[in-house]
Design a protein around this motif. Structure first.
Motif, PDB file in Angstrom:
ATOM      1  N   GLY A 138       1.702  15.893  17.276  1.00  0.00           N
ATOM      2  CA  GLY A 138       1.068  16.629  16.181  1.00  0.00           C
ATOM      3  C   GLY A 138      -0.432  16.420  16.133  1.00  0.00           C
ATOM      4  O   GLY A 138      -1.199  17.361  15.888  1.00  0.00           O
ATOM      5  N   GLU A 139      -0.868  15.175  16.387  1.00  0.00           N
ATOM      6  CA  GLU A 139      -2.304  14.879  16.391  1.00  0.00           C
ATOM      7  C   GLU A 139      -3.015  15.618  17.528  1.00  0.00           C
ATOM      8  O   GLU A 139      -4.083  16.217  17.333  1.00  0.00           O
ATOM      9  N   VAL A 140      -2.425  15.570  18.724  1.00  0.00           N
ATOM     10  CA  VAL A 140      -3.026  16.225  19.890  1.00  0.00           C
ATOM     11  C   VAL A 140      -3.063  17.733  19.692  1.00  0.00           C
ATOM     12  O   VAL A 140      -4.081  18.394  19.981  1.00  0.00           O
ATOM     13  N   ALA A 141      -1.963  18.297  19.204  1.00  0.00           N
ATOM     14  CA  ALA A 141      -1.913  19.743  18.989  1.00  0.00           C
ATOM     15  C   ALA A 141      -2.913  20.170  17.929  1.00  0.00           C
ATOM     16  O   ALA A 141      -3.575  21.213  18.056  1.00  0.00           O
ATOM     17  N   GLY A 142      -3.047  19.357  16.874  1.00  0.00           N
ATOM     18  CA  GLY A 142      -4.010  19.677  15.828  1.00  0.00           C
ATOM     19  C   GLY A 142      -5.438  19.672  16.342  1.00  0.00           C
ATOM     20  O   GLY A 142      -6.236  20.564  16.013  1.00  0.00           O
ATOM     21  N   ILE A 149       4.049  23.618  13.247  1.00  0.00           N
ATOM     22  CA  ILE A 149       5.062  22.880  14.000  1.00  0.00           C
ATOM     23  C   ILE A 149       6.282  22.725  13.099  1.00  0.00           C
ATOM     24  O   ILE A 149       6.182  22.165  12.003  1.00  0.00           O
ATOM     25  N   GLU A 150       7.417  23.229  13.556  1.00  0.00           N
ATOM     26  CA  GLU A 150       8.661  23.109  12.808  1.00  0.00           C
ATOM     27  C   GLU A 150       9.660  22.286  13.613  1.00  0.00           C
ATOM     28  O   GLU A 150       9.786  22.477  14.834  1.00  0.00           O
ATOM     29  N   GLU A 151      10.361  21.391  12.947  1.00  0.00           N
ATOM     30  CA  GLU A 151      11.410  20.611  13.598  1.00  0.00           C
ATOM     31  C   GLU A 151      12.721  21.374  13.493  1.00  0.00           C
ATOM     32  O   GLU A 151      13.299  21.504  12.421  1.00  0.00           O
ATOM     33  N   ASN A 172      13.759  18.604  18.727  1.00  0.00           N
ATOM     34  CA  ASN A 172      13.476  19.965  19.191  1.00  0.00           C
ATOM     35  C   ASN A 172      12.467  20.594  18.236  1.00  0.00           C
ATOM     36  O   ASN A 172      12.752  20.797  17.054  1.00  0.00           O
ATOM     37  N   LEU A 173      11.260  20.901  18.755  1.00  0.00           N
ATOM     38  CA  LEU A 173      10.181  21.452  17.934  1.00  0.00           C
ATOM     39  C   LEU A 173       9.902  22.907  18.309  1.00  0.00           C
ATOM     40  O   LEU A 173       9.974  23.291  19.475  1.00  0.00           O
ATOM     41  N   HIS A 174       9.545  23.683  17.303  1.00  0.00           N
ATOM     42  CA  HIS A 174       9.096  25.068  17.499  1.00  0.00           C
ATOM     43  C   HIS A 174       7.625  25.119  17.087  1.00  0.00           C
ATOM     44  O   HIS A 174       7.281  24.835  15.942  1.00  0.00           O
ATOM     45  N   VAL A 175       6.758  25.459  18.040  1.00  0.00           N
ATOM     46  CA  VAL A 175       5.311  25.364  17.830  1.00  0.00           C
ATOM     47  C   VAL A 175       4.686  26.752  17.958  1.00  0.00           C
ATOM     48  O   VAL A 175       5.028  27.519  18.865  1.00  0.00           O
ATOM     49  N   ARG A 176       3.746  27.038  17.070  1.00  0.00           N
ATOM     50  CA  ARG A 176       3.045  28.319  17.100  1.00  0.00           C
ATOM     51  C   ARG A 176       1.538  28.079  16.972  1.00  0.00           C
ATOM     52  O   ARG A 176       1.086  27.448  16.004  1.00  0.00           O
ATOM     53  N   VAL A 235       3.700  30.883  21.348  1.00  0.00           N
ATOM     54  CA  VAL A 235       4.867  30.311  20.674  1.00  0.00           C
ATOM     55  C   VAL A 235       5.673  29.579  21.734  1.00  0.00           C
ATOM     56  O   VAL A 235       6.012  30.157  22.767  1.00  0.00           O
ATOM     57  N   PHE A 236       5.986  28.306  21.479  1.00  0.00           N
ATOM     58  CA  PHE A 236       6.657  27.536  22.520  1.00  0.00           C
ATOM     59  C   PHE A 236       7.530  26.445  21.926  1.00  0.00           C
ATOM     60  O   PHE A 236       7.376  26.056  20.760  1.00  0.00           O
ATOM     61  N   THR A 237       8.472  25.985  22.753  1.00  0.00           N
ATOM     62  CA  THR A 237       9.348  24.893  22.356  1.00  0.00           C
ATOM     63  C   THR A 237       8.855  23.589  22.959  1.00  0.00           C
ATOM     64  O   THR A 237       8.284  23.560  24.050  1.00  0.00           O
ATOM     65  N   VAL A 238       9.087  22.509  22.241  1.00  0.00           N
ATOM     66  CA  VAL A 238       8.770  21.164  22.713  1.00  0.00           C
ATOM     67  C   VAL A 238       9.993  20.289  22.482  1.00  0.00           C
ATOM     68  O   VAL A 238      10.527  20.223  21.366  1.00  0.00           O
TER      69      VAL A 238
END
Length: 410
Positions: free
Chosen positions: A303-307, A319-321, A214-218, A282-285
């Protein structure tokens, strides 16, 4: 007299559970530690007390009812009572209702188990705070650091949500069951997918469950006027999010497997105004797969794609786990036993992998665990249209009763 499932009694029990948290869209809101979640636990505890079971609760507010010796290792059976927002009537609650109905059928028939049976209604399985709190507490998997930092998607701390309901979070850390105190854990659940219905098979027997990260992405850019800011001078957080989302199939094709899933669930845009470029997304993955190495590979690829998307659109990225639950295999001996009982009852059964997370998955850390799936109409779950036909429910309940009789007899 052989114990038998009383279908009408089971329906009444399930309806009683679903009297709590009903909302206008036809679904149910019993999110973890909400008022409705607390109320249904109190009601279910009273139901078990009326049946003469030894009722207890632990630090996570899971509710237990024991039939048989008070101090012997027990066969635990059950599921969860909490729901997602606007969830369905069967996810979790059916497994709890079937567990208690099996005990009621045994008591009615005068069946005294050699090994006690403990009905379990676990708390906060749906992951409002990023884990499966009830079963993690039972299995002794909750750490102090996680307990103190766990928060939901709105930033509400688990500790605050518990204290608002009069519960002391620290009690979780002393609520683990000792090794050897639970002989086995069984859980009946709806499939939450289309396979059993499509193949017209009454019973699913999961051999394992996929893991969940479960990731928290900003993504942070610059909120600006949508009419005056040229397209090539924007730092649009939503554009970055959209670019990530459309690449999910490619991520799975490159780094995943047939069991892999990546889902962008809850999304918040700031300032979320029609005439303003979003300055923040801000979204969950949620990433799932049946193998841990594949999950970690997908996480790295994400992480690579988001970066790359963040750099392209001039955004900062964090990105936080929030949590990681490893994939597990269920107990081969229990699966073989369930399969043999299904054959004896002339119930077609299919071995499969569970794509959803369940309490039985967490309980493997404490004891042998296994599951029974019943079909879901159109594969729908976590929605008001969630439904399982009663004929299928009865078959699953019959199999669970047969399994509990066999396990508890000696």
């Amino acid at each position: 007299m052989e114990p038998e499932i009383n279908s009408e009694r089971l329906k009444t029990l399930l309806d009683g559970i679903n009297a709590f948290g009903r909302v206008k869209d036809g679904g149910f809101n019993r999110t973890g530690f909400s008022d409705a979640d607390m109320a249904v636990r109190d009601w279910f505890a009273r139901e078990m007390e009326a049946d003469g079971l030894i009722v207890s609760r632990d630090g996570a507010n899971s509710v237990f009812g024991r039939y048989g010796a008070a101090d012997a290792p027990a066969i635990m059976v059950g599921s969860h009572l909490d729901t997602v927002a606007s969830g369905g009537a069967f996810d979790g609650s059916l497994g709890v209702a079937v567990a208690l109905e099996c005990v009621r059928a045994m008591k009615e028939a005068g069946f005294a188990p050699a090994h006690p049976i403990e009905v379990a209604a676990t708390s906060e399985e749906e992951g409002r705070f990023g884990g499966m709190l009830g079963s993690q507490t039972i299995a002794g998997l909750v750490t102090r650091d996680w307990l103190e930092s766990a928060a939901d998607a709105d930033g509400v701390l688990l500790t605050d949500a518990m204290r608002a309901q009069g519960l002391e979070p620290k009690a979780i850390l002393s609520s683990a069951r000792p090794k050897g105190s639970v002989r086995a854990f069984l859980e009946l659940h709806i499939e939450q997918g289309p396979v059993l219905e499509r193949e017209a098979i009454a019973i699913g027997l999961p051999e394992g469950a996929t893991g969940i990260v479960n990731l928290h992405v900003r993504l942070t850019g610059i909120a600006n006027h949508s009419g005056t800011t040229p397209m090539d001078m924007r730092a649009d957080a939503f554009a970055g999010l959209a670019e990530i989302a459309v690449q999910i199939p490619d991520m799975i094709a490159a780094s995943g497997s047939k069991d892999a899933r990546i889902t962008i669930g809850k999304v918040e845009l700031v300032p979320n105004h029609p005439h303003t470029i979003p300055g923040e997304a801000v979204f969950t993955v949620i990433i799932r797969d049946a193998r841990e190495e594949v999950m970690r590979g997908l996480q790295a690829r994400f992480g690579e794609v988001a970066g790359a998307a963040a750099r392209k659109h001039g955004l900062s990225l964090s990105i936080e786990e929030n949590s990681f639950i490893a994939p597990v295999a269920f107990d081969a001996g229990l699966i073989d036993m369930l399969e043999a009982e299904a054959r004896r009852l002339n119930l077609p059964a299919r071995r499969m992998i569970s794509g959803a997370g369940h309490d039985a998955q967490t309980m493997t850390a404490l004891c042998p665990s296994a599951m029974i799936f019943v079909p879901s109409r159109n594969g729908i779950s976590h929605a008001p249209d969630e439904h399982s036909d009663w004929a299928d429910i009865e078959k699953g309940a019959q199999l669970m009763l047969a399994a509990l009789i066999r396990l508890s007899a000696g």
